[in-house]
Design a protein around this motif. Structure first.
Motif, PDB file in Angstrom:
ATOM      1  N   GLN A   5       0.830  -1.212   0.000  1.00 44.23           N
ATOM      2  CA  GLN A   5       0.000   0.000   0.000  1.00 44.23           C
ATOM      3  C   GLN A   5       0.861   1.258   0.000  1.00 44.23           C
ATOM      4  O   GLN A   5       0.580   2.217  -0.729  1.00 44.23           O
ATOM      5  CB  GLN A   5      -0.925  -0.001   1.231  1.00 44.23           C
ATOM      6  CG  GLN A   5      -1.902   1.171   1.277  1.00 44.23           C
ATOM      7  CD  GLN A   5      -2.783   1.258   0.046  1.00 44.23           C
ATOM      8  OE1 GLN A   5      -3.271   0.239  -0.455  1.00 44.23           O
ATOM      9  NE2 GLN A   5      -2.983   2.471  -0.458  1.00 44.23           N
ATOM     10  N   LEU A  54       2.371   1.705  -3.418  1.00 48.61           N
ATOM     11  CA  LEU A  54       1.372   2.236  -4.353  1.00 48.61           C
ATOM     12  C   LEU A  54       1.252   3.746  -4.206  1.00 48.61           C
ATOM     13  O   LEU A  54       1.182   4.485  -5.199  1.00 48.61           O
ATOM     14  CB  LEU A  54       0.012   1.580  -4.112  1.00 48.61           C
ATOM     15  CG  LEU A  54      -0.161   0.137  -4.584  1.00 48.61           C
ATOM     16  CD1 LEU A  54      -1.470  -0.440  -4.063  1.00 48.61           C
ATOM     17  CD2 LEU A  54      -0.127   0.067  -6.101  1.00 48.61           C
ATOM     18  N   GLU A  55       1.225   4.213  -2.969  1.00 43.18           N
ATOM     19  CA  GLU A  55       1.120   5.652  -2.720  1.00 43.18           C
ATOM     20  C   GLU A  55       2.377   6.384  -3.183  1.00 43.18           C
ATOM     21  O   GLU A  55       2.310   7.486  -3.726  1.00 43.18           O
ATOM     22  CB  GLU A  55       0.870   5.898  -1.232  1.00 43.18           C
ATOM     23  CG  GLU A  55      -0.477   5.369  -0.751  1.00 43.18           C
ATOM     24  CD  GLU A  55      -0.620   5.419   0.757  1.00 43.18           C
ATOM     25  OE1 GLU A  55       0.349   5.859   1.426  1.00 43.18           O
ATOM     26  OE2 GLU A  55      -1.677   5.011   1.277  1.00 43.18           O
ATOM     27  N   LYS A  65      -3.621  -2.674  -9.814  1.00 48.71           N
ATOM     28  CA  LYS A  65      -3.502  -3.548 -10.976  1.00 48.71           C
ATOM     29  C   LYS A  65      -2.113  -3.453 -11.612  1.00 48.71           C
ATOM     30  O   LYS A  65      -1.535  -4.468 -12.016  1.00 48.71           O
ATOM     31  CB  LYS A  65      -4.574  -3.196 -12.010  1.00 48.71           C
ATOM     32  CG  LYS A  65      -4.551  -4.072 -13.244  1.00 48.71           C
ATOM     33  CD  LYS A  65      -5.652  -3.672 -14.227  1.00 48.71           C
ATOM     34  CE  LYS A  65      -5.607  -4.529 -15.477  1.00 48.71           C
ATOM     35  NZ  LYS A  65      -6.658  -4.135 -16.448  1.00 48.71           N
ATOM     36  N   LYS A  66      -1.577  -2.231 -11.690  1.00 46.72           N
ATOM     37  CA  LYS A  66      -0.271  -2.045 -12.311  1.00 46.72           C
ATOM     38  C   LYS A  66       0.831  -2.666 -11.451  1.00 46.72           C
ATOM     39  O   LYS A  66       1.749  -3.322 -11.981  1.00 46.72           O
ATOM     40  CB  LYS A  66       0.012  -0.569 -12.534  1.00 46.72           C
ATOM     41  CG  LYS A  66       1.319  -0.312 -13.271  1.00 46.72           C
ATOM     42  CD  LYS A  66       1.484   1.156 -13.652  1.00 46.72           C
ATOM     43  CE  LYS A  66       2.774   1.370 -14.434  1.00 46.72           C
ATOM     44  NZ  LYS A  66       2.957   2.784 -14.847  1.00 46.72           N
ATOM     45  N   ASP A  69       2.272   6.313  -6.951  1.00 50.41           N
ATOM     46  CA  ASP A  69       1.020   6.847  -7.492  1.00 50.41           C
ATOM     47  C   ASP A  69       0.474   5.915  -8.567  1.00 50.41           C
ATOM     48  O   ASP A  69       0.080   6.346  -9.655  1.00 50.41           O
ATOM     49  CB  ASP A  69       1.221   8.260  -8.052  1.00 50.41           C
ATOM     50  CG  ASP A  69      -0.109   8.960  -8.327  1.00 50.41           C
ATOM     51  OD1 ASP A  69      -1.121   8.570  -7.724  1.00 50.41           O
ATOM     52  OD2 ASP A  69      -0.141   9.890  -9.165  1.00 50.41           O
ATOM     53  N   TRP A  70       0.490   4.622  -8.249  1.00 50.57           N
ATOM     54  CA  TRP A  70       0.015   3.581  -9.166  1.00 50.57           C
ATOM     55  C   TRP A  70      -1.295   2.996  -8.658  1.00 50.57           C
ATOM     56  O   TRP A  70      -1.625   3.063  -7.481  1.00 50.57           O
ATOM     57  CB  TRP A  70       1.024   2.439  -9.257  1.00 50.57           C
ATOM     58  CG  TRP A  70       2.202   2.717 -10.134  1.00 50.57           C
ATOM     59  CD1 TRP A  70       2.519   3.895 -10.758  1.00 50.57           C
ATOM     60  CD2 TRP A  70       3.239   1.789 -10.479  1.00 50.57           C
ATOM     61  NE1 TRP A  70       3.691   3.749 -11.463  1.00 50.57           N
ATOM     62  CE2 TRP A  70       4.147   2.481 -11.320  1.00 50.57           C
ATOM     63  CE3 TRP A  70       3.484   0.462 -10.177  1.00 50.57           C
ATOM     64  CZ2 TRP A  70       5.287   1.868 -11.851  1.00 50.57           C
ATOM     65  CZ3 TRP A  70       4.605  -0.162 -10.695  1.00 50.57           C
ATOM     66  CH2 TRP A  70       5.498   0.542 -11.522  1.00 50.57           C
ATOM     67  N   LYS A  71      -2.027   2.375  -9.581  1.00 51.60           N
ATOM     68  CA  LYS A  71      -3.189   1.568  -9.236  1.00 51.60           C
ATOM     69  C   LYS A  71      -2.710   0.167  -8.847  1.00 51.60           C
ATOM     70  O   LYS A  71      -1.682  -0.306  -9.341  1.00 51.60           O
ATOM     71  CB  LYS A  71      -4.156   1.469 -10.416  1.00 51.60           C
ATOM     72  CG  LYS A  71      -4.716   2.813 -10.890  1.00 51.60           C
ATOM     73  CD  LYS A  71      -5.637   3.406  -9.859  1.00 51.60           C
ATOM     74  CE  LYS A  71      -6.268   4.688 -10.394  1.00 51.60           C
ATOM     75  NZ  LYS A  71      -7.133   5.328  -9.363  1.00 51.60           N
TER      76      LYS A  71
END
Length: 386
Positions: free
Chosen positions: A194, A197-198, A205-206, A201-203
């Protein structure tokens, strides 16, 4: 000569405190420690700075260079500096553009260094300055504009800064995609999914796509007893991307995890052909990998694809290459719904090309293949009579 990195940190401190050319009035915003911060920009002599290529973005190239020269590179050893410069700005068009840009306009954006002078960002710019200064010593090449981080910054925060400059910007195209995967792997060693991801700045899925590809890469390296030897895969990233697509397509067709593992094993065996230094042909993602999907749902094509790779312990790269090429061609024909008449015309044209090759007729392999062809023709004849 400085004897330690604490001494060099002190030397940078002293240089900044002395003023003069050591600092400039400009300040810029930098996302650091979770919030935008205005950090001063210093003009530091390149003699007080060192490359940092131990992060994932350069890891594969560094290992490849070490294999080439036969020893491990140390960015703390001044005698190794020339190797790092060659690594960071190889002789190609992109390096020439960067060198020409710095020569014409100077450094327009600052890099980032640790307290003791190791580059977090601007490794390539430092390499260019050193090369330009060697070529034509001038004061403008002997300094680098940098933000300087405080002491004892956590590794996680260093990683986040590297991501800002290396993955989330247009500079990404300068790096090999395999190194992108290693950079993601490095991030997961410092933080949770998590938080990564932050940071990116990815979703989700990526990130999952990158993780799955890295699993494929690591699995392949383990299958050939070369764990973590990513240097041998620098030209194979697109092959792994294509394999991912094929696996996803087969899942939609109802393939279970066991069947998918079988597909992966076959793909791994196919990729080994490209690592054979004694074989001059290449399995491509465009002409081969992406045209093998039908082979996994059609028994006839599957038999052609796997004719040699698992039946013989000593199957040659040429045998596997020929099987893959034949299976890919059969898959394309099936996908394009080629009529039987058209296929027969192609077969006749191909046979016409070898009918006068008397040297081939005496070879054992040719005779075996011809017998196989004869049996196939006999089977078709029977069906024609019926």
């Amino acid at each position: 000569m400085l004897t330690g990195w604490t001494e060099r940190a002190n030397a940078i401190d002293q240089y900044i405190d002395n003023g003069g050319k050591s600092s400039i009035s400009s300040k810029q915003m930098l996302l650091f420690m979770g919030q935008p911060q205005e950090l001063p920009v210093y003009k530091i002599p390149i003699s007080l700075l060192s490359f940092n290529v131990d992060n994932g973005r350069f890891a594969a190239e560094k290992r490849l260079k070490e294999q080439e020269i036969g020893f491990e590179l140390d960015n703390r050893n001044p005698a190794h500096e020339s190797y790092f410069i060659d690594l960071l700005i190889p002789k190609n068009a992109k390096s020439e553009r960067l060198l020409n840009d710095l020569e014409s306009y100077g450094q327009l954006s600052p890099g980032v260094i640790t307290q003791d002078g190791f580059l977090v960002d601007a490794n390539r710019r430092l390499a260019c300055m050193k090369r330009l200064n060697e070529k034509s010593p001038r004061s403008c090449y002997q300094y680098l504009l940098v933000h300087r981080l405080p002491a004892n910054v956590p590794a996680k925060e260093i990683y986040k800064l590297e991501v800002q400059f290396q993955i989330k910007t247009d500079l990404k195209e300068e790096y090999n995609p395999i190194n992108d995967l290693l950079k993601i792997k490095e991030g997961l060693e410092h933080m949770s999914e998590q938080e990564l991801l932050e940071t990116l700045d990815w979703k989700p899925k990526k990130l999952k796509e990158y993780q799955d590809r890295l699993d494929l890469v690591d699995g392949f390296l383990h299958s050939i007893d070369q764990p973590e030897n990513y240097t041998i895969l620098l030209n194979l990233n697109e092959h792994f991307v294509e394999i991912q697509k094929e696996i996803a397509a087969l899942k939609k067709l109802g393939f279970n995890p066991f069947e998918n593992e079988k597909v992966i094993d076959i793909m791994y065996r196919i990729l080994e052909v490209n690592l054979d230094k004694d074989f001059d042909k290449t399995i491509t993602q465009r002409d081969h990998i992406r045209n093998l999907r039908e082979a996994f749902v059609d028994d006839k094509i599957f038999k052609v694809l796997t004719k040699n790779m698992f039946k013989q312990d000593n199957a040659t790269s040429e045998e596997i290459f020929n099987d893959v090429t034949a299976a890919a061609e059969m898959s394309r024909m099936q996908r394009n719904n080629d009529r039987s008449e058209e296929l027969l015309k192609k077969a006749i044209n191909l046979l016409t090309q070898i009918q006068d090759d008397s040297d081939a007729f005496a070879k054992k392999d040719f005779k075996v293949l011809f017998e196989e062809l004869d049996e196939l023709v006999s089977t078709i004849k029977e069906k024609v009579k019926e």
